[in-house]
Design an enzyme around this catalytic site. Sequence first.
Site, short mmCIF file in Angstrom:
data_model
loop_
_atom_site.label_atom_id
_atom_site.label_comp_id
_atom_site.label_asym_id
_atom_site.label_seq_id
_atom_site.Cartn_x
_atom_site.Cartn_y
_atom_site.Cartn_z
CE LYS A 381 5.21 -0.80 -14.39
NZ LYS A 381 5.71 -0.95 -15.78
NE ARG A 382 -5.35 0.24 -11.12
CZ ARG A 382 -6.19 0.42 -10.11
NH1 ARG A 382 -6.54 1.63 -9.77
NH2 ARG A 382 -6.68 -0.62 -9.45
#
Length: 893
Positions: A381-382
């Site tokens: 997700k980062r």
Amino acid sequence: MKLNMASLALLCASMSSRGGAGVAMAFTRTPTLRRAIVTSTSQRLHFSTDSTLRRRRERPNSDSLQQKASMIPGYLDGALKSTTEDQTDTTESAAATGTSTIADLKHLFPNSGKNVDELPPRMRFAPSPTGSLHVGGARTALYNWLVAKKGQLDFDRDSEGGFVIRVEDTDLARSTKESEDSVLADLTWLGLTWDEGPDMPLAKYGPYRQSERSPLYTKIAQTLIDENKAYPCFCTKEELEEMKAKMEAADIPPRYDGTWRDADPELVAKKIAAGDPYTVRFKVPPGARVVINDAVRGTVSWDAEATVGDFILLRSSGVPVYNFCVAVDDASMGITTVIRAEEHLTNTLRQGLILDSLGAPRPQYAHCSLILGEDKQKLSKRHGATSCNQFRLDGFLPDAMINYLALLGWNDGTENEIFARDELIDAFNIDRIVKSPSVFDMDKLKWVNSQHLKKMDVEEILDLVEEQLNFMDMIKKGGDEKKTRDFVFASTALAKQMLETTQDAATNAKTVLGYNMPATFGELADGSEAKEMVKMGNFYPIALKLVEMHEGGSFPMPDSNNFLAAFMDGSNKAIVEDTQVGGGDDGKSFTQEYKATMKSMSKELNVKGKCLFHPVRLAVTGEMSGQDVTKQLSLLSLAAADGSVVNAESAGIVPFEARMEMLKIFAESIPEEYRVSEKNKANNDQGKSKNDSSNSKDGAKKESEVAAATAAPAVADPLASYEGPPITALDIRVGRITKVWVHEEADKLYCEEIDVGEDEPRLIASGLRPYLSEEDLDGRMVLVLCNLKARKLAGFPSHGMVLCASNEDHTDVKLVSVPVDAKIGERVTVPGFVFEGEEGAPFAENKVGKKKVFEKIAPFLKTNEYGVPEFGGRPLLTSAGVCTTPINNGSVS
């Protein structure tokens, strides 16, 4: 009690409410049943092979499934009622039938005794419903789907090949029905339709949720115990932790030490009778090795005994572990090939041991490398959006997504990167999956998406753009359908040429409807393009003129009865090229009136080209760049009209009237030194000066006359007498010949494929065969006149003309040479002419042909004494420099 597969599916479903304690109950054994696993014989499960349960290619309607199931006795609200008596009855029935053996299970495994290499591909995607479907999972699903679809084309329609969705929900704490629904919705959006899955509980190999298959796992575990291939283990958590600590202290890889592997049967029976909790462990055969021929990684092998030790099949709660479920399900569902991520490679060891112990053939395996972020770390997700639903919300097309996902670890051996869905199915092959990790590149995904969007008509993406406009709350709910469609159409047509995602159309519309002009000159950022342009002095008088025309009612505005005119051509089709506008050529339309107004302003204010169009754009739109101004004003007028369906607040609409008021205030804040251009300052100074040369001395006069007489004659500008169309009328681009061949019927013609920066290469026929060989042409960079109307030459469809230089009698013809660093598709320019904006836009193809534009310009296209091709003495330029030819003082055509 004998159960067929359909009844078993519904019985298992009744034992689970699909979450929390309900799922746990589906796997939990009662004390009576727990004792029965070891001390009594196993129940018999008979899977029906009735032809009425065979899968069909058409997915069954869920209503019909419910209707069929409701006819089964005990069915209530979507499941069979399950009672303690039912379980006891089943156990007692199993005890009465005798001990089961591996041979008794053969009928559960449809691939038994078969070579999976020769079977129609049965592929499976097995998501865990613990979150959203992310990029890695979507790629896995896609690869399996492609193999299955290709197999269905290659094998008989009635074969059992297909794509299976199996929900692996053994993680009781994290699995949710909401997550399952989300994953299935994402697969549906991607177009990865399945032949069997959790929405088809009565299909032949169902049910398709592991939480609904508990009796099958229990039966097979018992069979393995009966055949001394598994055993109960009563080690406590504390004992196992102590065992692990001792091994680590001795520098031995931790694994189970086999405490209960060969335990006294009487002790085992005694502990079971006492209700002591236990797990069921798999008995790894001494010296066992597992070897697979992975389609991606080649031969992979493990020393099973040294690597894993005796591993758990059933937890003490009765819940089966992941690897046991997967092996049993792959065998019982007839899966032939497993494509999955490399992180599952180590699971293959345990699954292979289980399958071998059951006498079930192993499927083929292909373990794909991980997908990395641009920092070369595992994608997460980062790194930004990774879930499929987020890509949908961001305006990506499902076909573009699967195109890009396929390229993350696979290629077809060519340079082709854009595939339609059917082309992917035809081209995909497991053997071409690469071993090295792939890097997820958002810019590359956007490019792939843009290529798919370019292939679609405006009408094809209207619904997708409307969805994006609704996401941004720009359209009022319940508004007039026609007005809504008109606004969506205008927003789409305006942005179509530059779209990377459908979201771009919505964000562009919001930019166009807004007005980013600051309140005062001082608020412009220092060094910004806008501030530097205002400081040149042309903006101030142009802004005042625009305000004056608006207040006097002479500034042209779109027709309120036909806001879409600027976006439609003569045949009522959408215009997507920014260099083209609709409205007709009769001089009465808004677009023609606007053009006439600009010409009038240019003459009155003594300013032209970018010195006129850039200030006008900033004054009218508040931006330094963007699409055609008449189209922007058309969209603004449509959105701001009475009864508009556009949510003015969310869209940030600044009507034209308000813009002119803001413009007036802004203009008043411009410092005096920036209110007149340098050119006009010079003209004013020249007008004030007087010529006093008539009062000069006679000697000076004579000296002047002598100097004038001996001075070199002035060189005439070749364009001084030119009255033809501007050179900007021609769309001359840099191209590269990618293929050349001899025309089959015309002895003077070559046929060429030329890349000019468009989606597809141009097909062009040229009469160069008497002068140049195929080797002279193949791979050459050339200049191509692109806005000639397509026509057939000796039956060959030719669309454009390759520019060449020739001597006076045309006996020597050579290609115009292009600098090697020039960009394919870039437009050739000429110094002194504006090639930007509306003024510099090339003519439409029909206009070039009907008005014989090239014939009028051609006499002024020459090569100079150095062989440089020129128009009126000005060289033909690319971004990398001047074009050249080996022919001096010749002509260009």
